[in-house]
Design a protein around this motif. Structure first.
Motif, mmCIF file in Angstrom:
data_model
loop_
_atom_site.group_PDB
_atom_site.id
_atom_site.type_symbol
_atom_site.label_atom_id
_atom_site.label_comp_id
_atom_site.label_asym_id
_atom_site.label_seq_id
_atom_site.Cartn_x
_atom_site.Cartn_y
_atom_site.Cartn_z
ATOM 1 N N THR A 7 36.275 -53.813 -21.930
ATOM 2 C CA THR A 7 36.333 -53.989 -20.483
ATOM 3 C C THR A 7 34.942 -54.336 -19.951
ATOM 4 O O THR A 7 33.931 -54.025 -20.586
ATOM 5 C CB THR A 7 36.865 -52.734 -19.782
ATOM 6 O OG1 THR A 7 35.981 -51.627 -20.063
ATOM 7 C CG2 THR A 7 38.268 -52.389 -20.264
ATOM 8 N N SER A 8 34.904 -54.960 -18.793
ATOM 9 C CA SER A 8 33.636 -55.422 -18.221
ATOM 10 C C SER A 8 33.453 -54.866 -16.816
ATOM 11 O O SER A 8 34.406 -54.732 -16.060
ATOM 12 C CB SER A 8 33.603 -56.951 -18.169
ATOM 13 O OG SER A 8 33.728 -57.500 -19.462
ATOM 14 N N ASP A 21 29.576 -54.830 -20.952
ATOM 15 C CA ASP A 21 30.879 -54.811 -21.603
ATOM 16 C C ASP A 21 30.986 -53.499 -22.370
ATOM 17 O O ASP A 21 30.070 -53.141 -23.117
ATOM 18 C CB ASP A 21 31.037 -55.976 -22.582
ATOM 19 C CG ASP A 21 31.020 -57.326 -21.888
ATOM 20 O OD1 ASP A 21 31.468 -57.410 -20.738
ATOM 21 O OD2 ASP A 21 30.538 -58.301 -22.515
ATOM 22 N N ASN A 22 32.082 -52.785 -22.193
ATOM 23 C CA ASN A 22 32.279 -51.473 -22.824
ATOM 24 C C ASN A 22 33.422 -51.500 -23.817
ATOM 25 O O ASN A 22 34.447 -52.141 -23.591
ATOM 26 C CB ASN A 22 32.598 -50.420 -21.760
ATOM 27 C CG ASN A 22 31.396 -49.993 -20.961
ATOM 28 O OD1 ASN A 22 30.808 -50.796 -20.248
ATOM 29 N ND2 ASN A 22 31.039 -48.723 -21.063
ATOM 30 N N ASN A 23 33.249 -50.770 -24.909
ATOM 31 C CA ASN A 23 34.328 -50.548 -25.867
ATOM 32 C C ASN A 23 35.108 -49.300 -25.469
ATOM 33 O O ASN A 23 34.535 -48.212 -25.360
ATOM 34 C CB ASN A 23 33.780 -50.350 -27.277
ATOM 35 C CG ASN A 23 33.048 -51.576 -27.799
ATOM 36 O OD1 ASN A 23 33.386 -52.703 -27.440
ATOM 37 N ND2 ASN A 23 32.051 -51.360 -28.640
ATOM 38 N N VAL A 24 36.394 -49.456 -25.243
ATOM 39 C CA VAL A 24 37.304 -48.336 -24.996
ATOM 40 C C VAL A 24 38.120 -48.157 -26.277
ATOM 41 O O VAL A 24 38.832 -49.075 -26.697
ATOM 42 C CB VAL A 24 38.239 -48.629 -23.807
ATOM 43 C CG1 VAL A 24 39.154 -47.432 -23.546
ATOM 44 C CG2 VAL A 24 37.435 -48.993 -22.566
ATOM 45 N N TRP A 25 38.008 -46.993 -26.907
ATOM 46 C CA TRP A 25 38.666 -46.760 -28.198
ATOM 47 C C TRP A 25 39.959 -45.977 -28.012
ATOM 48 O O TRP A 25 40.001 -45.009 -27.241
ATOM 49 C CB TRP A 25 37.726 -46.014 -29.140
ATOM 50 C CG TRP A 25 36.497 -46.810 -29.454
ATOM 51 C CD1 TRP A 25 35.259 -46.681 -28.875
ATOM 52 C CD2 TRP A 25 36.387 -47.879 -30.392
ATOM 53 N NE1 TRP A 25 34.393 -47.602 -29.397
ATOM 54 C CE2 TRP A 25 35.056 -48.349 -30.332
ATOM 55 C CE3 TRP A 25 37.278 -48.483 -31.281
ATOM 56 C CZ2 TRP A 25 34.601 -49.399 -31.132
ATOM 57 C CZ3 TRP A 25 36.829 -49.524 -32.069
ATOM 58 C CH2 TRP A 25 35.504 -49.975 -31.993
ATOM 59 N N ALA A 39 36.628 -47.031 -19.310
ATOM 60 C CA ALA A 39 35.606 -47.816 -18.625
ATOM 61 C C ALA A 39 36.215 -48.945 -17.804
ATOM 62 O O ALA A 39 37.009 -49.742 -18.325
ATOM 63 C CB ALA A 39 34.633 -48.408 -19.648
ATOM 64 N N HIS A 40 35.857 -49.015 -16.544
ATOM 65 C CA HIS A 40 35.996 -50.165 -15.658
ATOM 66 C C HIS A 40 37.416 -50.540 -15.223
ATOM 67 O O HIS A 40 37.631 -50.831 -14.061
ATOM 68 C CB HIS A 40 35.356 -51.423 -16.273
ATOM 69 C CG HIS A 40 33.960 -51.263 -16.736
ATOM 70 N ND1 HIS A 40 32.943 -50.834 -15.902
ATOM 71 C CD2 HIS A 40 33.388 -51.462 -17.966
ATOM 72 C CE1 HIS A 40 31.808 -50.789 -16.582
ATOM 73 N NE2 HIS A 40 32.050 -51.163 -17.833
ATOM 74 N N ASP A 41 38.379 -50.615 -16.155
ATOM 75 C CA ASP A 41 39.623 -51.330 -15.891
ATOM 76 C C ASP A 41 40.824 -50.549 -16.418
ATOM 77 O O ASP A 41 41.228 -50.699 -17.578
ATOM 78 C CB ASP A 41 39.544 -52.708 -16.563
ATOM 79 C CG ASP A 41 40.701 -53.623 -16.210
ATOM 80 O OD1 ASP A 41 41.726 -53.128 -15.702
ATOM 81 O OD2 ASP A 41 40.580 -54.839 -16.460
ATOM 82 N N ASN A 68 34.269 -44.596 -15.100
ATOM 83 C CA ASN A 68 34.695 -45.057 -13.780
ATOM 84 C C ASN A 68 36.168 -45.456 -13.692
ATOM 85 O O ASN A 68 36.666 -45.692 -12.589
ATOM 86 C CB ASN A 68 33.780 -46.168 -13.253
ATOM 87 C CG ASN A 68 33.659 -47.353 -14.192
ATOM 88 O OD1 ASN A 68 34.388 -47.466 -15.177
ATOM 89 N ND2 ASN A 68 32.715 -48.235 -13.891
ATOM 90 N N ALA A 69 36.873 -45.530 -14.815
ATOM 91 C CA ALA A 69 38.326 -45.728 -14.757
ATOM 92 C C ALA A 69 39.090 -44.472 -15.156
ATOM 93 O O ALA A 69 40.323 -44.482 -15.207
ATOM 94 C CB ALA A 69 38.746 -46.892 -15.654
ATOM 95 N N ALA A 70 38.375 -43.371 -15.410
ATOM 96 C CA ALA A 70 39.017 -42.180 -15.962
ATOM 97 C C ALA A 70 40.006 -41.543 -14.991
ATOM 98 O O ALA A 70 41.115 -41.166 -15.380
ATOM 99 C CB ALA A 70 37.954 -41.164 -16.395
#
Length: 205
Positions: A7-8, A21-25, A39-41, A68-70
């Motif tokens: 996500t960005s 850009d973040n890695n969401v696992w 993250a983000h989205d 921030n998307a949690a």
């Protein structure tokens, strides 16, 4: 067992803002997962989850780009948000007094037959944690360890000496073949990073 959504958005701290850009696992099985760093989205993360049950949303630390998307995601999937309480001050920058579930060192979070053990690894942030899954030979390091070295420590609530102690004591002691899945960028392995510890020490001083 391991899925990734990239996500960005932006990271903001100390008056500056940067595009990231973040890695969401997504770790688990075909029926249930743990989300690491929402993250983000939330829409993109929900699409990646694909209807599976979410056992927990785990934050590797409290920087805004990792949390921030949690809250949006938690409301949509009915899962708790876990964060180490040493990052309370960072959490409050985004969510004020909204509650979360405290994450403690050594706590185990399970989904789909995978057990993730929280390792408190302060330095990048006071409450930074990594999540070790020995059965699948992986550790999820957030911004503590990247391909090429430690996470950044030049901003508030961070410490180079502390992050080096965390990496040396909690991560480089893991088996060399352990895959390192990071909060940004490419994955690496413990065995690929361990030989460079002395270089990092020289670079950091």
């Amino acid at each position: 067992m391991i899925g990734k959504v990239v996500t960005s958005g932006t990271f903001s701290l100390d008056g500056g803002t940067w595009e990231v850009d973040n890695n969401v696992w997504l770790v688990g099985s075909d029926s249930e997962v743990v989300v690491i760093d929402a993250a983000h989205d939330a829409d993109a993360i929900v699409a990646g989850i694909g209807g599976r049950e979410v056992r927990a949303i785990v934050c590797t630390h409290g920087h805004n780009d990792h949390i921030n998307a949690a809250a949006d995601l938690a409301a949509r999937v009915g899962a708790p948000i876990l964060l180490h309480p040493a990052d309370q001050v960072l959490w409050e920058m985004v969510y004020g007094d909204m509650p979360y579930t405290p994450l403690r060192d050594g706590q185990v979070i399970s989904a789909g037959g995978v057990e993730l053990t929280a390792l408190h690894t302060p330095g990048h942030a006071p409450g930074a944690v990594c999540l070790h899954a020995p059965e699948i030979g992986a550790v999820f390091t957030g911004d503590t360890l990247f391909k090429g070295g430690p996470g950044a420590t030049g901003r508030s609530f961070s410490s180079f000496e502390t992050i080096i102690d965390s990496i040396r004591g909690r991560l480089l002691t893991l088996p060399e073949g352990t895959a390192v899945h990071t909060g940004h960028g490419d994955s690496t392995a413990i065995g690929a990073e361990a030989p460079h510890l002395e270089e990092w020490l020289l670079r950091g001083h």
